[in-house]
Design a protein around this motif. Sequence first.
Motif, PDB file in Angstrom:
ATOM      1  N   GLN A 141       0.818  -1.209   0.000  1.00 14.51           N
ATOM      2  CA  GLN A 141       0.000   0.000   0.000  1.00 14.51           C
ATOM      3  C   GLN A 141       0.860   1.271   0.000  1.00 14.51           C
ATOM      4  O   GLN A 141       0.329   2.371  -0.183  1.00 14.51           O
ATOM      5  N   SER A 142       2.176   1.120   0.202  1.00 13.53           N
ATOM      6  CA  SER A 142       3.042   2.296   0.287  1.00 13.53           C
ATOM      7  C   SER A 142       3.481   2.799  -1.084  1.00 13.53           C
ATOM      8  O   SER A 142       4.137   3.837  -1.184  1.00 13.53           O
ATOM      9  N   GLU A 143       3.148   2.068  -2.143  1.00 10.53           N
ATOM     10  CA  GLU A 143       3.504   2.473  -3.502  1.00 10.53           C
ATOM     11  C   GLU A 143       2.236   2.540  -4.360  1.00 10.53           C
ATOM     12  O   GLU A 143       1.443   1.597  -4.360  1.00 10.53           O
ATOM     13  N   PRO A 144       2.036   3.653  -5.102  1.00  9.11           N
ATOM     14  CA  PRO A 144       0.853   3.772  -5.965  1.00  9.11           C
ATOM     15  C   PRO A 144       1.007   2.960  -7.246  1.00  9.11           C
ATOM     16  O   PRO A 144       1.901   3.219  -8.049  1.00  9.11           O
ATOM     17  N   ALA A 145       0.136   1.982  -7.445  1.00 17.91           N
ATOM     18  CA  ALA A 145       0.237   1.094  -8.601  1.00 17.91           C
ATOM     19  C   ALA A 145       0.089   1.849  -9.921  1.00 17.91           C
ATOM     20  O   ALA A 145       0.771   1.538 -10.903  1.00 17.91           O
ATOM     21  N   VAL A 146      -0.788   2.861  -9.939  1.00 23.36           N
ATOM     22  CA  VAL A 146      -1.039   3.586 -11.184  1.00 23.36           C
ATOM     23  C   VAL A 146       0.223   4.289 -11.675  1.00 23.36           C
ATOM     24  O   VAL A 146       0.409   4.465 -12.880  1.00 23.36           O
ATOM     25  N   PHE A 147       1.092   4.663 -10.762  1.00 25.26           N
ATOM     26  CA  PHE A 147       2.350   5.315 -11.139  1.00 25.26           C
ATOM     27  C   PHE A 147       3.168   4.423 -12.057  1.00 25.26           C
ATOM     28  O   PHE A 147       3.681   4.863 -13.096  1.00 25.26           O
ATOM     29  N   TYR A 148       3.300   3.157 -11.692  1.00 22.16           N
ATOM     30  CA  TYR A 148       4.118   2.236 -12.483  1.00 22.16           C
ATOM     31  C   TYR A 148       3.452   1.890 -13.811  1.00 22.16           C
ATOM     32  O   TYR A 148       4.140   1.672 -14.818  1.00 22.16           O
ATOM     33  N   ALA A 149       2.119   1.871 -13.833  1.00 20.00           N
ATOM     34  CA  ALA A 149       1.403   1.634 -15.094  1.00 20.00           C
ATOM     35  C   ALA A 149       1.650   2.789 -16.065  1.00 20.00           C
ATOM     36  O   ALA A 149       1.912   2.574 -17.253  1.00 20.00           O
ATOM     37  N   LEU A 150       1.591   4.016 -15.562  1.00 22.85           N
ATOM     38  CA  LEU A 150       1.804   5.187 -16.411  1.00 22.85           C
ATOM     39  C   LEU A 150       3.248   5.283 -16.887  1.00 22.85           C
ATOM     40  O   LEU A 150       3.512   5.670 -18.036  1.00 22.85           O
ATOM     41  N   VAL A 151       4.192   4.925 -16.024  1.00 21.66           N
ATOM     42  CA  VAL A 151       5.609   4.959 -16.423  1.00 21.66           C
ATOM     43  C   VAL A 151       5.877   3.941 -17.532  1.00 21.66           C
ATOM     44  O   VAL A 151       6.628   4.213 -18.476  1.00 21.66           O
ATOM     45  N   LEU A 171      17.486   0.558 -25.205  1.00 18.59           N
ATOM     46  CA  LEU A 171      17.679  -0.402 -24.118  1.00 18.59           C
ATOM     47  C   LEU A 171      17.097   0.084 -22.789  1.00 18.59           C
ATOM     48  O   LEU A 171      16.306  -0.635 -22.149  1.00 18.59           O
ATOM     49  N   PHE A 172      17.459   1.278 -22.376  1.00 19.96           N
ATOM     50  CA  PHE A 172      17.035   1.759 -21.055  1.00 19.96           C
ATOM     51  C   PHE A 172      15.515   1.893 -20.928  1.00 19.96           C
ATOM     52  O   PHE A 172      14.928   1.334 -19.999  1.00 19.96           O
ATOM     53  N   PRO A 173      14.836   2.619 -21.827  1.00 20.66           N
ATOM     54  CA  PRO A 173      13.377   2.733 -21.654  1.00 20.66           C
ATOM     55  C   PRO A 173      12.646   1.400 -21.780  1.00 20.66           C
ATOM     56  O   PRO A 173      11.634   1.181 -21.114  1.00 20.66           O
ATOM     57  N   ALA A 174      13.161   0.490 -22.619  1.00 21.37           N
ATOM     58  CA  ALA A 174      12.504  -0.812 -22.777  1.00 21.37           C
ATOM     59  C   ALA A 174      12.608  -1.634 -21.499  1.00 21.37           C
ATOM     60  O   ALA A 174      11.612  -2.205 -21.024  1.00 21.37           O
ATOM     61  N   VAL A 175      13.793  -1.703 -20.929  1.00 21.39           N
ATOM     62  CA  VAL A 175      13.992  -2.491 -19.707  1.00 21.39           C
ATOM     63  C   VAL A 175      13.256  -1.850 -18.534  1.00 21.39           C
ATOM     64  O   VAL A 175      12.615  -2.547 -17.737  1.00 21.39           O
ATOM     65  N   LEU A 176      13.324  -0.520 -18.435  1.00 18.94           N
ATOM     66  CA  LEU A 176      12.632   0.163 -17.346  1.00 18.94           C
ATOM     67  C   LEU A 176      11.124  -0.054 -17.418  1.00 18.94           C
ATOM     68  O   LEU A 176      10.463  -0.273 -16.396  1.00 18.94           O
ATOM     69  N   GLY A 177      10.569  -0.021 -18.627  1.00 15.12           N
ATOM     70  CA  GLY A 177       9.142  -0.275 -18.793  1.00 15.12           C
ATOM     71  C   GLY A 177       8.767  -1.671 -18.336  1.00 15.12           C
ATOM     72  O   GLY A 177       7.743  -1.866 -17.677  1.00 15.12           O
ATOM     73  N   TRP A 178       9.598  -2.645 -18.680  1.00 14.41           N
ATOM     74  CA  TRP A 178       9.340  -4.028 -18.274  1.00 14.41           C
ATOM     75  C   TRP A 178       9.385  -4.170 -16.760  1.00 14.41           C
ATOM     76  O   TRP A 178       8.522  -4.835 -16.151  1.00 14.41           O
ATOM     77  N   VAL A 179      10.366  -3.541 -16.106  1.00 15.81           N
ATOM     78  CA  VAL A 179      10.480  -3.615 -14.647  1.00 15.81           C
ATOM     79  C   VAL A 179       9.266  -2.985 -13.976  1.00 15.81           C
ATOM     80  O   VAL A 179       8.755  -3.492 -12.970  1.00 15.81           O
ATOM     81  N   CYS A 180       8.787  -1.874 -14.524  1.00 12.14           N
ATOM     82  CA  CYS A 180       7.597  -1.216 -13.968  1.00 12.14           C
ATOM     83  C   CYS A 180       6.382  -2.136 -14.033  1.00 12.14           C
ATOM     84  O   CYS A 180       5.561  -2.159 -13.107  1.00 12.14           O
ATOM     85  N   LEU A 181       6.278  -2.902 -15.103  1.00  5.45           N
ATOM     86  CA  LEU A 181       5.171  -3.858 -15.211  1.00  5.45           C
ATOM     87  C   LEU A 181       5.305  -4.968 -14.170  1.00  5.45           C
ATOM     88  O   LEU A 181       4.308  -5.435 -13.619  1.00  5.45           O
ATOM     89  N   VAL A 182       6.542  -5.378 -13.889  1.00  7.14           N
ATOM     90  CA  VAL A 182       6.776  -6.400 -12.858  1.00  7.14           C
ATOM     91  C   VAL A 182       6.343  -5.871 -11.490  1.00  7.14           C
ATOM     92  O   VAL A 182       5.672  -6.569 -10.720  1.00  7.14           O
ATOM     93  N   ILE A 183       6.729  -4.623 -11.182  1.00 10.13           N
ATOM     94  CA  ILE A 183       6.352  -4.030  -9.896  1.00 10.13           C
ATOM     95  C   ILE A 183       4.840  -3.866  -9.804  1.00 10.13           C
ATOM     96  O   ILE A 183       4.231  -4.120  -8.758  1.00 10.13           O
ATOM     97  N   LEU A 184       4.233  -3.444 -10.901  1.00 10.26           N
ATOM     98  CA  LEU A 184       2.777  -3.299 -10.934  1.00 10.26           C
ATOM     99  C   LEU A 184       2.097  -4.623 -10.606  1.00 10.26           C
ATOM    100  O   LEU A 184       1.181  -4.690  -9.779  1.00 10.26           O
TER     101      LEU A 184
END
Length: 203
Positions: A141-151, A171-184
Amino acid sequence: MNLMLDRQVLGALSITLAIVASAPYIHSTLRGVTRPHLCSWMTWAVVTTVVFFAQLQSQGGIGAWPTGVSALLTIFVALLAWRKRGDVMVSRMDWAFLLASLSSLPLWYLAEDPLSAVIMLTTVDVLGFGPTLRKAYHQPQSEPAVFYALVAMRNLTAILALEHHSLTTVLFPAVLGWVCLVILGLLLWRRAALAPAQAKEFR
């Protein structure tokens, strides 16, 4: 001409998504609801800033500007994390991630190749998610899920807006996007798993 216009639209959309994603996160941090991990955000601030300049050097063009805006926003959140001391549990490993991101600067200078720096920074950035992943698991609950979806959406549009697609720029935006989906996915899973126990506490 139309292709350039499309990239401008995608670049503007990506910047808008970056701002829309960060605004509630910043607001939530100011209210004390969200507690960003200090070392994670300091690491991301350094990483995103250096990747922005690497993308510019590699002719990323319009598609690099969302990374630049994200760098400014990330720096601001890092400053808030420092001021708020949201997460005081800073380990040696956390500081190691930060030092590794800083070491990319001399690596880039010595190698005279932005790709070397981007590969290292992408690796460091992924490792830098370690503390946040740990916190997301124990305190979903300490992290907003919508933030990672938007990123994740922002990174996709930023990739499409790039004027030159290469490993250095993508490379960087692709990997970062994938990690954000994992956190989401982790946040949604843990919230669902903890919901029954939390409901019992309020009975």
